[in-house]
Design an enzyme around this catalytic site. Sequence first.
Site, PDB file in Angstrom:
ATOM      1  N   HIS A  33       6.750  -6.798 -37.498  1.00  0.00           N
ATOM      2  CA  HIS A  33       6.740  -8.267 -37.502  1.00  0.00           C
ATOM      3  C   HIS A  33       7.413  -9.263 -36.314  1.00  0.00           C
ATOM      4  O   HIS A  33       7.044  -9.565 -35.997  1.00  0.00           O
ATOM      5  CB  HIS A  33       7.808  -8.291 -38.677  1.00  0.00           C
ATOM      6  N   GLU A  34       8.894  -8.458 -36.204  1.00  0.00           N
ATOM      7  CA  GLU A  34       9.864  -9.074 -34.705  1.00  0.00           C
ATOM      8  C   GLU A  34       8.712  -8.801 -33.484  1.00  0.00           C
ATOM      9  O   GLU A  34       8.191  -9.827 -32.715  1.00  0.00           O
ATOM     10  CB  GLU A  34      10.369  -8.343 -34.484  1.00  0.00           C
ATOM     11  N   GLU A  72       3.807 -17.801 -37.317  1.00  0.00           N
ATOM     12  CA  GLU A  72       4.267 -16.508 -37.892  1.00  0.00           C
ATOM     13  C   GLU A  72       3.335 -15.826 -38.718  1.00  0.00           C
ATOM     14  O   GLU A  72       4.156 -14.646 -38.769  1.00  0.00           O
ATOM     15  CB  GLU A  72       5.020 -17.003 -39.242  1.00  0.00           C
ATOM     16  N   HIS A  92       5.691 -11.301 -32.940  1.00  0.00           N
ATOM     17  CA  HIS A  92       6.097 -13.052 -32.650  1.00  0.00           C
ATOM     18  C   HIS A  92       6.352 -12.563 -30.709  1.00  0.00           C
ATOM     19  O   HIS A  92       5.892 -12.970 -30.136  1.00  0.00           O
ATOM     20  CB  HIS A  92       7.465 -13.185 -32.680  1.00  0.00           C
TER      21      HIS A  92
END
Lengths: 508, 508
Positions: free
Chosen positions: B272-273, B302, B276
Amino acid sequence: MTVVEQSINKAVEEFNRLDEKITHFSSIAGLISWDQKVIAPKKGRAEFAKATGTLMTEHFKLTVSEEMGRLLDVLSSPEAQVTLDDEMKARVRERKDFYDRSKQIPEDLYREYAILTSQANDVWEEAREKNDFSLYLPYLEKIVDFKKKAVEIYGYEKHPYDALLNEFEPGLTVEKLDPIFAKLRETSVALLKKIQQSSNKPPVEIFEQSFSVEKQKEFNRYILPIIGFDMEAGRLDETVHPFAQTVNTGDVRLTTRYLENNVRSAIFGTIHEAGHGIYEQNVDKKYEGTVLQEGASFGIHESQSRFLENMVGRSESFWKYFYSTLQTHFPEQLKDVNLDDFYRAINAVQPSYIRVEADELTYNLHIMVRYEIEKALIAGEIETKDLPTVWNQKMQDYLGITPDTDTLGVLQDVHWSFGGFGYFPSYSLGNLYSAQILNTIKKELPNFEASIENGDFSEIQSWLREKIHQHGKLYTPNELIVRVTGEELNAKYLVEYLENKYSKVYNL
Amino acid sequence: MTVVEQSINKAVEEFNRLDEKITHFSSIAGLISWDQKVIAPKKGRAEFAKATGTLMTEHFKLTVSEEMGRLLDVLSSPEAQVTLDDEMKARVRERKDFYDRSKQIPEDLYREYAILTSQANDVWEEAREKNDFSLYLPYLEKIVDFKKKAVEIYGYEKHPYDALLNEFEPGLTVEKLDPIFAKLRETSVALLKKIQQSSNKPPVEIFEQSFSVEKQKEFNRYILPIIGFDMEAGRLDETVHPFAQTVNTGDVRLTTRYLENNVRSAIFGTIHEAGHGIYEQNVDKKYEGTVLQEGASFGIHESQSRFLENMVGRSESFWKYFYSTLQTHFPEQLKDVNLDDFYRAINAVQPSYIRVEADELTYNLHIMVRYEIEKALIAGEIETKDLPTVWNQKMQDYLGITPDTDTLGVLQDVHWSFGGFGYFPSYSLGNLYSAQILNTIKKELPNFEASIENGDFSEIQSWLREKIHQHGKLYTPNELIVRVTGEELNAKYLVEYLENKYSKVYNL
């Protein structure tokens, strides 16, 4: 309240705010500088350098702003000075010193110099790599020319080099330093000859083994809190060129480097940086957010790192406590080495080309080479182009060796490439101060050696905190050393210390 | 050149310098914020917070300075707009947006609010710990009052909540969002019921084992560069609350946390990170030093993290490539678990109280609870004191469960304590956008799944870079999603994606 008092009070308030803002910017600058050297991913550094530049420009502008000038005028007036306490006087003194100095250099000249030194650093690296002084020469010549102009602008009473010395050690002069360094140099050269003639050599070959880096790390992390470094108010990381960086008194970051084939490097490097770090961790918290939150001077700072590294860390008492633990970390390497041999081996003296690798005795001779060259350059007594010749001659005179290449000689240090003329003496000042401090602390703490032998550093660190650390920049270096030791800077105690130490180590 | 052209050119030059200075300050703010959260020694943090405050104040002052106002006046005039290129127009748009918004709040009100939210954060932590909403209530009431005042000052066309939505997703309105969220909510609730009735449950008990943290770290560091995160332009560290922090495009720092009893947490948290982070690493370098150097909006950002975490990271193709390596890292735990069981287990659906632990389906229902509460609060349709009741009712309606305590309910999120009303929808916007993007990329890259199966993410990352990442903040979120997918924000693709996925996983 009179009108004058009102205007002084107002100036104090404004000065507090401005001083705090500048100090906050310094604190951030310290953090980001550490970050970029130690942990930043490499692809972001060039772009981030621009952001750092923006911050430093803002920081510089504030220190020489019209507002600062106006406030310093008010606060350094006789009417204000009689009303200010020592802390405020010291803060005004420190900010005024920088303001006056910086304001004098014309902006165009300053910009030119900033570009020059940033280019010179790259050129120096290349020259050192290629062993080609001629690449570096035109840049170094310009830097020396700038420095010569600068000392005329700053002004000086007797020797032009005084103006540069003062950037690092406020108040120090060539007139005062020359005889001290001469005594240190002459006695060191003589002592070195005696040592070289001694047949009683320390067994340095015990270090010619492989020492696990993991185990070295463990040992370093073990000793740091014991000798007084607060790990909750600091960090220990790794870099190629070790240093200590203060963010604030609760955040002091040390770096070290681990070499598998040189176990001494990390141990004494870490203790050295811890000396700087403990100083900064123990500055009185009331000075946070002010210009006083740092150590008194480069020389005094170096006295704290040298004291802990050499006077404490290279002492027999120190290893009476720590040696068995070191042996547990390296049983194979050290099981057959007794404490006395180990102690003598870490204190071996051996003239070598590279300053940063020098032992406690020859280190100062490396500094003498640089001090004399800098002084003569600034006074116009030698020319920049002659540096390799002068360097090698002085190395031969003092250390008895001549480097084969300029890379191992005149090109080894980074300092001149950033214009740091006047910086080198700080290292030997640190040694001189630390010997004076050792002499005093032993008188005031009769248990000095016994407590080290017991691994109890609390009394020693309390003494250093009370006498030196807590004051930050409150006192000038000269004020401080007189307060602590009752004497001005002198060579007596370092000379005695070195002669005593090596008489034992080499059985002279 | 006419006088008007000259004055526009001059304004562009000055704007460039000011924009760069502000961006540099942001970059430094990012670095020091990361440092204090991740690695700073704890004793220095309180003092350093003051330095951070000084920097942020300077940063804010620049963004709303008279100079900025004057330059924005010139550059947003019709005469200037016709001469500016898209990049400069976007930069003026972004700076103007913030300037206009910030300038409208009276300074006194802003200061009061800053103090309020800083206190509210501590109180929220205490209330959550003690499970006592009444402690938090008076602060939250004041924050809601401030937000109500703020929306009147900002202005809005139809719904007051629009003014808050726009801080996070420029251009979005309740009118547009309501039917999209309603469709997502209704279909998700229905799908959840079907899933709960299915007898074909994934074997989630395979995760109820201990997974070595060291091995987890190794696996995470192994996958990061493969999925497209450049480790030379970033870092991976550990924190309790994982996040991604950009310093610049060459320095993007991810954090994750490792739980011995939850191997999924670090894997999907890291992916997830990384989503980003890859976005920020691939913004065009020409936008560095400008306001455009960040992602387009919270929702678009997001979308990139959710796309990589869910659409890619929780797909069967992904684990066809990575599962055998994961098994090698955890042979004992996974040797008897086949790929299909593993895939189904990482996609298990289970209503739970805590948003950050929710699965892909129920996550959006958590957001709906918050979205509806925020909207009603700001419109004055419910009162702050009734939040626990409303919260629990909505949890029951959508997820079929009622938390036993407010700590597990209305007190779980930090967002309201810092006044982040309007933030929560971004999470579901990210899910909606990412499904639209998935639909498009699969059409444009027919090998989408095959390349994931082969561990080759280069084509996918190139596509994302070209279509989305490189543009930074050049386009508004709506412009961007239409350019990329040909459609405005809608629920169709996410609903289809969820229905398809869970039909297979649960054999519906």
